[in-house]
Design a protein around this motif. Structure first.
Motif, PDB file in Angstrom:
ATOM      1  N   ILE A  44      -4.186  29.036  56.981  1.00  0.00           N
ATOM      2  CA  ILE A  44      -3.803  27.649  57.261  1.00  0.00           C
ATOM      3  C   ILE A  44      -2.287  27.497  57.196  1.00  0.00           C
ATOM      4  N   VAL A  45      -1.664  28.068  56.167  1.00  0.00           N
ATOM      5  CA  VAL A  45      -0.213  27.927  56.008  1.00  0.00           C
ATOM      6  C   VAL A  45       0.528  28.644  57.134  1.00  0.00           C
ATOM      7  N   TYR A  46       0.100  29.836  57.495  1.00  0.00           N
ATOM      8  CA  TYR A  46       0.785  30.551  58.570  1.00  0.00           C
ATOM      9  C   TYR A  46       0.543  29.890  59.933  1.00  0.00           C
ATOM     10  N   THR A  47      -0.594  29.258  60.122  1.00  0.00           N
ATOM     11  CA  THR A  47      -0.825  28.492  61.349  1.00  0.00           C
ATOM     12  C   THR A  47       0.098  27.285  61.397  1.00  0.00           C
ATOM     13  N   LEU A  48       0.247  26.600  60.257  1.00  0.00           N
ATOM     14  CA  LEU A  48       1.194  25.484  60.200  1.00  0.00           C
ATOM     15  C   LEU A  48       2.623  25.954  60.458  1.00  0.00           C
ATOM     16  N   CYS A  49       2.963  27.142  59.986  1.00  0.00           N
ATOM     17  CA  CYS A  49       4.292  27.697  60.259  1.00  0.00           C
ATOM     18  C   CYS A  49       4.482  27.972  61.745  1.00  0.00           C
ATOM     19  N   ALA A  50       3.453  28.496  62.399  1.00  0.00           N
ATOM     20  CA  ALA A  50       3.553  28.756  63.840  1.00  0.00           C
ATOM     21  C   ALA A  50       3.711  27.451  64.615  1.00  0.00           C
ATOM     22  N   ILE A  51       2.970  26.419  64.209  1.00  0.00           N
ATOM     23  CA  ILE A  51       3.097  25.110  64.865  1.00  0.00           C
ATOM     24  C   ILE A  51       4.482  24.529  64.614  1.00  0.00           C
ATOM     25  N   ALA A  52       5.001  24.696  63.389  1.00  0.00           N
ATOM     26  CA  ALA A  52       6.341  24.196  63.069  1.00  0.00           C
ATOM     27  C   ALA A  52       7.419  24.941  63.857  1.00  0.00           C
ATOM     28  N   LEU A  53       7.256  26.247  64.032  1.00  0.00           N
ATOM     29  CA  LEU A  53       8.203  26.996  64.860  1.00  0.00           C
ATOM     30  C   LEU A  53       8.195  26.484  66.297  1.00  0.00           C
ATOM     31  N   LEU A  54       7.015  26.263  66.829  1.00  0.00           N
ATOM     32  CA  LEU A  54       6.892  25.733  68.185  1.00  0.00           C
ATOM     33  C   LEU A  54       7.485  24.330  68.284  1.00  0.00           C
ATOM     34  N   ARG A  59      11.697  20.774  70.068  1.00  0.00           N
ATOM     35  CA  ARG A  59      12.356  19.559  69.571  1.00  0.00           C
ATOM     36  C   ARG A  59      11.392  18.394  69.367  1.00  0.00           C
ATOM     37  N   LYS A  60      10.227  18.664  68.864  1.00  0.00           N
ATOM     38  CA  LYS A  60       9.240  17.630  68.522  1.00  0.00           C
ATOM     39  C   LYS A  60       9.414  17.286  67.041  1.00  0.00           C
ATOM     40  N   GLN A  61      10.249  16.283  66.763  1.00  0.00           N
ATOM     41  CA  GLN A  61      10.597  15.962  65.383  1.00  0.00           C
ATOM     42  C   GLN A  61       9.404  15.439  64.583  1.00  0.00           C
ATOM     43  N   GLY A  62       8.551  14.649  65.200  1.00  0.00           N
ATOM     44  CA  GLY A  62       7.396  14.106  64.502  1.00  0.00           C
ATOM     45  C   GLY A  62       6.416  15.193  64.090  1.00  0.00           C
ATOM     46  N   LEU A  63       6.144  16.108  64.990  1.00  0.00           N
ATOM     47  CA  LEU A  63       5.242  17.223  64.686  1.00  0.00           C
ATOM     48  C   LEU A  63       5.845  18.144  63.632  1.00  0.00           C
ATOM     49  N   LEU A  64       7.147  18.344  63.701  1.00  0.00           N
ATOM     50  CA  LEU A  64       7.820  19.176  62.719  1.00  0.00           C
ATOM     51  C   LEU A  64       7.760  18.540  61.329  1.00  0.00           C
ATOM     52  N   ARG A  65       7.972  17.235  61.253  1.00  0.00           N
ATOM     53  CA  ARG A  65       7.884  16.530  59.974  1.00  0.00           C
ATOM     54  C   ARG A  65       6.468  16.595  59.424  1.00  0.00           C
ATOM     55  N   TRP A  66       5.472  16.427  60.287  1.00  0.00           N
ATOM     56  CA  TRP A  66       4.067  16.513  59.859  1.00  0.00           C
ATOM     57  C   TRP A  66       3.745  17.909  59.331  1.00  0.00           C
ATOM     58  N   CYS A  67       4.245  18.931  60.015  1.00  0.00           N
ATOM     59  CA  CYS A  67       4.021  20.307  59.549  1.00  0.00           C
ATOM     60  C   CYS A  67       4.696  20.543  58.206  1.00  0.00           C
ATOM     61  N   GLY A  68       5.890  19.993  58.018  1.00  0.00           N
ATOM     62  CA  GLY A  68       6.581  20.153  56.741  1.00  0.00           C
ATOM     63  C   GLY A  68       5.817  19.520  55.592  1.00  0.00           C
ATOM     64  N   TRP A  69       5.333  18.295  55.786  1.00  0.00           N
ATOM     65  CA  TRP A  69       4.548  17.642  54.738  1.00  0.00           C
ATOM     66  C   TRP A  69       3.221  18.354  54.516  1.00  0.00           C
ATOM     67  N   SER A  70       2.612  18.836  55.584  1.00  0.00           N
ATOM     68  CA  SER A  70       1.356  19.577  55.430  1.00  0.00           C
ATOM     69  C   SER A  70       1.570  20.892  54.685  1.00  0.00           C
ATOM     70  N   LEU A  71       2.675  21.575  54.984  1.00  0.00           N
ATOM     71  CA  LEU A  71       3.001  22.802  54.255  1.00  0.00           C
ATOM     72  C   LEU A  71       3.210  22.514  52.774  1.00  0.00           C
ATOM     73  N   LEU A  72       3.931  21.443  52.474  1.00  0.00           N
ATOM     74  CA  LEU A  72       4.168  21.094  51.076  1.00  0.00           C
ATOM     75  C   LEU A  72       2.862  20.759  50.367  1.00  0.00           C
ATOM     76  N   LEU A  73       1.985  20.036  51.023  1.00  0.00           N
ATOM     77  CA  LEU A  73       0.687  19.694  50.442  1.00  0.00           C
ATOM     78  C   LEU A  73      -0.156  20.949  50.199  1.00  0.00           C
ATOM     79  N   THR A  78      -2.365  25.006  46.600  1.00  0.00           N
ATOM     80  CA  THR A  78      -2.528  26.425  46.259  1.00  0.00           C
ATOM     81  C   THR A  78      -2.013  26.725  44.858  1.00  0.00           C
ATOM     82  N   LEU A  79      -0.863  26.165  44.507  1.00  0.00           N
ATOM     83  CA  LEU A  79      -0.299  26.422  43.186  1.00  0.00           C
ATOM     84  C   LEU A  79      -1.211  25.897  42.081  1.00  0.00           C
ATOM     85  N   THR A  80      -1.750  24.701  42.257  1.00  0.00           N
ATOM     86  CA  THR A  80      -2.661  24.172  41.238  1.00  0.00           C
ATOM     87  C   THR A  80      -3.964  24.966  41.199  1.00  0.00           C
TER      88      THR A  80
END
Length: 138
Positions: A44-54, A59-73, A78-80
């Motif tokens: 899931i995390v590496y798929t989100l990274c691939a989407i964020a790279l794309l 230059r899709k700022q909204g999708l990039l922001r969504w990927c960043g928040w999803s990665l953080l979540l 995972t840490l917990t």
């Protein structure tokens, strides 16, 4: 591409590199990276990274922001999960003190976690839309 797009790319690459670094030290089994901790969460995390790279390249700022928040979540989840699993991993041992001592032998390697969290924060911060300070109105 602007500097903030390159910085977002750097953040995504930090998440990818951080996932390949050791994240847990299990006494007999050795160091575990993100993929060895849980393959489903890593996928899931590496798929989100691939989407964020794309999204950064296109230059899709909204999708990039969504990927960043999803990665953080996903990283917080995972840490917990790893923390609770490490403390509960030796619950089959009937003596509580021995089980607690065995659980303390599992050590977190913070370099990988730190790189992943830093990359997610960089993606979130640099995915915001900025207006030029002296832009003329038309």
């Amino acid at each position: 591409m602007t500097a903030k797009h390159y910085t977002s790319l750097l953040g995504v690459l930090l998440v990818i590199v951080g996932g390949m670094c050791p994240m847990l030290r299990v006494p007999i089994l050795g160091n575990w990276n993100y993929w060895e901790i849980d393959t489903v969460l890593a996928t899931i995390v590496y798929t989100l990274c691939a989407i964020a790279l794309l999204a950064s390249v296109t230059r899709k700022q909204g999708l990039l922001r969504w990927c960043g928040w999803s990665l953080l979540l996903m990283l917080v989840l995972t840490l917990t999960a790893v923390y609770f699993k490490a403390n509960d991993y030796f619950s089959f041992i009937p003596m509580k003190k021995l089980a607690a001592a065995a659980a303390r032998m599992i050590k977190f390697q913070w370099l990988g976690w730190g790189l992943m969290f830093a990359g997610a924060f960089i993606v979130i911060v640099f995915s915001r839309k900025y207006k030029a300070p002296f832009q003329t109105l038309r």
